[in-house]
Design an enzyme around this catalytic site. Structure first.
Site, PDB file in Angstrom:
ATOM      1  N   ASP A 299     -15.091 -25.482   9.542  1.00  0.00           N
ATOM      2  CA  ASP A 299     -15.179 -24.777   8.260  1.00  0.00           C
ATOM      3  C   ASP A 299     -16.468 -23.966   8.186  1.00  0.00           C
ATOM      4  O   ASP A 299     -17.429 -24.241   8.897  1.00  0.00           O
ATOM      5  CB  ASP A 299     -15.185 -25.786   7.099  1.00  0.00           C
TER       6      ASP A 299
HETATM    7  N1  URA Z   1     -13.013 -31.545   9.403  1.00  0.00           N
HETATM    8  C1  URA Z   1     -13.345 -30.840   8.297  1.00  0.00           C
HETATM    9  O1  URA Z   1     -13.064 -31.239   7.190  1.00  0.00           O
HETATM   10  N2  URA Z   1     -13.994 -29.666   8.466  1.00  0.00           N
HETATM   11  C2  URA Z   1     -14.380 -29.208   9.676  1.00  0.00           C
HETATM   12  O2  URA Z   1     -14.999 -28.160   9.754  1.00  0.00           O
HETATM   13  C3  URA Z   1     -14.044 -29.960  10.810  1.00  0.00           C
HETATM   14  C4  URA Z   1     -13.353 -31.126  10.640  1.00  0.00           C
END
Ligand code: URA
Length: 254
Positions: free
Chosen positions: A108
């Site tokens: 993310d």
């Molecule tokens: N899980 C998440 O919630 N976000 C990420 O960026 C990676 C794994």
């Protein structure tokens, strides 16, 4: 016939030394091509045929694919291009974009940590396919104090509603800050659903404050500042290949 490349470039691309240091090696008479010492700097080799040695040790031909380990900083989107022109992880590879690099899986925008970037489609596909159960380790800071029962749930499977039940995982508490009402957890996953860590934690009632991927398979971002990247070593690429049942690392002459 494959394109000829300058000997010093060949050595640099094979990870032996920088171009300048490779020139010095040639000048010092340490480099052989097809069993014959070459001391001429302009000499060219055919990567698909010629046998190059440094100090009598064979040099593995350079790869024609590219593999980087990035320590993704917060604030960058894991995509090749963004319609809203926000910073993407590929902006960190400015100058290398001609190589058609892309990120392996996604983190993310507000997540930091280990992200592989490559132009090897088959390897990327396999590394992100749940069938190969590639290990991903996260450090997640949550509000509150998860109980032993919560950890069991994280390990045994959390119902993500729309996404079904998560696969077996590992979870442990690294530290607790009672003053700030925070806990730092380590979650090890073997699949990669969208926003999985955050959804698993919020499903149990714990808000996520920050998230970092500390390792992907056997690779960590040790020694890399956020935003920095390094090429993978040949032995790391070979290890990734064998992890997902691929035997031959593609080089210029295969
Ligand atoms: N899980 C998440 O919630 N976000 C990420 O960026 C990676 C794994």
């Amino acid at each position: 016939m494959a394109a000829l490349v300058k000997l010093q470039k060949y050595l640099a691309d094979a990870g032996i030394a920088s171009r300048r240091a490779a020139e010095k090696m040639i000048d010092e008479g340490r480099v052989k091509v097809n069993g014959v010492f070459v001391k001429k700097l302009g000499a060219r080799v055919d990567p698909s045929r010629d046998r190059v040695e440094v100090d009598n040790n064979p040099v593995q031909p350079p790869l024609n694919r590219h593999y980087y380990l990035l320590n993704k900083p917060k604030g960058y989107i894991t995509t090749v291009s963004d319609p809203f022109n926000r910073p993407t992880v590929m902006d960190l590879f400015a100058g290398r974009s001609k190589r058609r690099l892309f990120p392996v899986g996604r983190l993310d925008r507000d997540t930091e940590g280990v992200l592989l970037v490559t132009d090897d489609g088959e390897l990327a596909y396999r590394l992100t396919h749940p069938r190969y159960k590639v290990e991903k380790k996260y450090h997640v800071l949550v509000r509150g104090y998860p109980t032993a029962k919560d950890l069991d749930r994280l390990c045994g499977g959390v119902d993500l509603q729309d996404g079904g039940i998560t696969a077996p995982a590992k979870a442990r508490i690294i530290s607790v800050n009672k003053e700030k009402d925070l806990s730092l957890l380590e979650l090890t996953l073997y699949e990669g659903r969208k926003r999985q860590v955050k959804r698993m934690c919020t499903a149990l009632g714990y808000g996520v404050v920050s998230l970092k991927r500390v390792s992907f398979a056997f690779l960590s971002a040790k020694g890399l500042k956020p935003g920095a990247f390094r090429p993978l070593e040949r032995k790391e690429i070979t290890r990734l290949y064998s992890l997902v049942g691929m035997n031959n690392v593609t080089s210029n002459n295969r």
